[in-house]
Design a protein around this motif. Structure first.
Motif, mmCIF file in Angstrom:
data_model
loop_
_atom_site.group_PDB
_atom_site.id
_atom_site.type_symbol
_atom_site.label_atom_id
_atom_site.label_comp_id
_atom_site.label_asym_id
_atom_site.label_seq_id
_atom_site.Cartn_x
_atom_site.Cartn_y
_atom_site.Cartn_z
ATOM 1 N N LEU A 115 0.855 -1.181 0.000
ATOM 2 C CA LEU A 115 0.000 0.000 0.000
ATOM 3 C C LEU A 115 0.888 1.227 0.000
ATOM 4 N N TYR A 116 0.472 2.252 -0.713
ATOM 5 C CA TYR A 116 1.236 3.492 -0.706
ATOM 6 C C TYR A 116 0.266 4.661 -0.639
ATOM 7 N N LEU A 117 0.772 5.797 -0.210
ATOM 8 C CA LEU A 117 -0.028 7.013 -0.209
ATOM 9 C C LEU A 117 0.868 8.196 -0.508
ATOM 10 N N ASN A 118 0.261 9.207 -1.080
ATOM 11 C CA ASN A 118 0.942 10.446 -1.433
ATOM 12 C C ASN A 118 0.227 11.598 -0.752
ATOM 13 N N HIS A 119 0.984 12.578 -0.278
ATOM 14 C CA HIS A 119 0.384 13.810 0.232
ATOM 15 C C HIS A 119 1.372 14.947 0.022
ATOM 16 N N SER A 120 0.846 16.143 -0.070
ATOM 17 C CA SER A 120 1.705 17.308 -0.212
ATOM 18 C C SER A 120 2.643 17.396 0.990
ATOM 19 N N THR A 121 3.875 17.786 0.735
ATOM 20 C CA THR A 121 4.824 17.969 1.841
ATOM 21 C C THR A 121 4.363 19.080 2.777
ATOM 22 N N MET A 122 3.445 19.910 2.314
ATOM 23 C CA MET A 122 2.911 20.990 3.148
ATOM 24 C C MET A 122 1.723 20.532 3.998
ATOM 25 N N ASN A 123 1.231 19.320 3.782
ATOM 26 C CA ASN A 123 0.081 18.800 4.525
ATOM 27 C C ASN A 123 0.596 17.974 5.708
ATOM 28 N N GLU A 124 0.949 18.666 6.772
ATOM 29 C CA GLU A 124 1.543 18.005 7.939
ATOM 30 C C GLU A 124 0.574 17.045 8.618
ATOM 31 N N ALA A 125 -0.708 17.369 8.630
ATOM 32 C CA ALA A 125 -1.690 16.486 9.265
ATOM 33 C C ALA A 125 -1.755 15.143 8.548
ATOM 34 N N SER A 126 -1.724 15.165 7.229
ATOM 35 C CA SER A 126 -1.760 13.919 6.468
ATOM 36 C C SER A 126 -0.487 13.111 6.708
ATOM 37 N N CYS A 127 0.626 13.799 6.832
ATOM 38 C CA CYS A 127 1.884 13.104 7.112
ATOM 39 C C CYS A 127 1.813 12.387 8.468
ATOM 40 N N ARG A 128 1.226 13.061 9.467
ATOM 41 C CA ARG A 128 1.086 12.432 10.793
ATOM 42 C C ARG A 128 0.205 11.190 10.723
ATOM 43 N N VAL A 129 -0.887 11.262 9.955
ATOM 44 C CA VAL A 129 -1.765 10.093 9.799
ATOM 45 C C VAL A 129 -0.973 8.938 9.200
ATOM 46 N N GLY A 147 10.182 8.714 0.234
ATOM 47 C CA GLY A 147 10.861 9.792 -0.466
ATOM 48 C C GLY A 147 9.929 10.919 -0.822
ATOM 49 N N THR A 148 10.460 11.861 -1.575
ATOM 50 C CA THR A 148 9.710 13.031 -2.013
ATOM 51 C C THR A 148 9.659 13.052 -3.532
ATOM 52 N N ARG A 149 8.474 13.131 -4.051
ATOM 53 C CA ARG A 149 8.256 13.268 -5.493
ATOM 54 C C ARG A 149 8.184 14.768 -5.775
ATOM 55 N N ARG A 150 9.198 15.298 -6.413
ATOM 56 C CA ARG A 150 9.290 16.741 -6.606
ATOM 57 C C ARG A 150 8.283 17.240 -7.642
ATOM 58 N N HIS A 181 5.107 13.793 -0.572
ATOM 59 C CA HIS A 181 5.721 12.681 0.150
ATOM 60 C C HIS A 181 5.097 11.376 -0.339
ATOM 61 N N LEU A 182 5.929 10.370 -0.484
ATOM 62 C CA LEU A 182 5.474 9.018 -0.817
ATOM 63 C C LEU A 182 5.754 8.140 0.392
ATOM 64 N N HIS A 183 4.699 7.563 0.952
ATOM 65 C CA HIS A 183 4.794 6.633 2.082
ATOM 66 C C HIS A 183 4.323 5.265 1.610
ATOM 67 N N ALA A 184 4.811 4.200 2.231
ATOM 68 C CA ALA A 184 4.352 2.859 1.865
ATOM 69 C C ALA A 184 4.312 1.952 3.080
ATOM 70 N N LEU A 185 3.478 0.942 2.968
ATOM 71 C CA LEU A 185 3.350 -0.097 3.987
ATOM 72 C C LEU A 185 3.295 -1.424 3.248
ATOM 73 N N ILE A 186 4.120 -2.362 3.675
ATOM 74 C CA ILE A 186 4.207 -3.671 3.026
ATOM 75 C C ILE A 186 3.496 -4.706 3.888
ATOM 76 N N SER A 187 2.819 -5.634 3.253
ATOM 77 C CA SER A 187 2.115 -6.693 3.965
ATOM 78 C C SER A 187 3.099 -7.461 4.869
ATOM 79 N N PRO A 188 2.677 -7.752 6.093
ATOM 80 C CA PRO A 188 3.543 -8.529 6.982
ATOM 81 C C PRO A 188 3.671 -9.992 6.547
ATOM 82 N N SER A 189 2.789 -10.445 5.657
ATOM 83 C CA SER A 189 2.876 -11.834 5.165
ATOM 84 C C SER A 189 3.836 -11.892 3.988
ATOM 85 N N PRO A 190 4.538 -13.028 3.851
ATOM 86 C CA PRO A 190 5.490 -13.159 2.727
ATOM 87 C C PRO A 190 4.793 -13.189 1.382
#
Length: 192
Positions: free
Chosen positions: A143-157, A167-170, A183-192
């Motif tokens: 899973l991945y999500l993108n949010h503006s680097t200026m959206n601090e609330a979304s970054c906290r979530v 990383g940062t997608r310029r 900002h690009l955030h990701a979460l990987i499944s805990p299952s193999p």
């Protein structure tokens, strides 16, 4: 030509049954959107913050109903999965969703918003955690999500929900006030 790798998420594995209601922490539920929820979407998009970060408006009940119909069609097509985040008394707090579900790669983008009156209660984080657990349970790998680097609330979530900053997608997304780094955030499944 034949593929060497089967799709990570089997086609038909989501839409073969109705969209589920998911139980979340903080006594919240994630349930499919209903036509009668349109006023809550309209309320959410009256907020300047919601309009700014989502780069759209919803100015009528009809437009809100069109969004809800799109959510339903997304489930049927297995291209997206969108839930209303609600309290035990069915008060709509916001939305969590998987967008762009890629069956072959086993990944999807997470998106969310909360009504202004619901912010600061942890509902977005709880909704994203619940959505993520469900997604991994049905075979999503990343899973991945993108949010503006200026959206601090979304970054906290994203961080509270366990999504690592990759990383940062310029200059990656155009908002009404110009191009934003994302900002690009990701979460990987805990299952193999």
């Amino acid at each position: 030509m034949p593929e060497l790798v089967l799709p990570v998420i089997a086609p038909g594995s989501l839409s073969h049954s109705p969209q589920p209601v998911l139980t979340s922490e903080r006594s919240l539920l994630l349930r499919p959107w209903r036509r009668e929820d349109a006023p809550m979407i309209l309320d959410a998009f009256k907020d300047p913050g919601t309009r700014h970060w989502h780069a759209r408006t919803v100015d009528s009940i009809g437009e809100a109903e069109e969004l809800i119909e799109g959510y339903t069609q997304g489930w049927r097509a297995e291209s997206s999965a969108t839930w209303a985040v609600v309290t035990a008394t069915d008060e709509v707090l916001g939305r969590v969703a998987l967008r762009g579900i890629d069956h072959a790669a086993g990944e999807a983008e997470v998106a969310y918003w909360m009504r202004a009156s619901a912010r600061g209660r942890g509902a977005a984080t709880a909704g994203v955690r619940t959505l993520s657990a469900w997604a991994f349970g049905v075979g999503v790998h990343r899973l991945y999500l993108n949010h503006s680097t200026m959206n601090e609330a979304s970054c906290r979530v994203a961080q509270k929900a366990g999504f690592a900053l990759e990383g940062t997608r310029r200059s990656a997304h155009l908002h009404a006030d110009g191009w934003h780094d994302m900002h690009l955030h990701a979460l990987i499944s805990p299952s193999p």
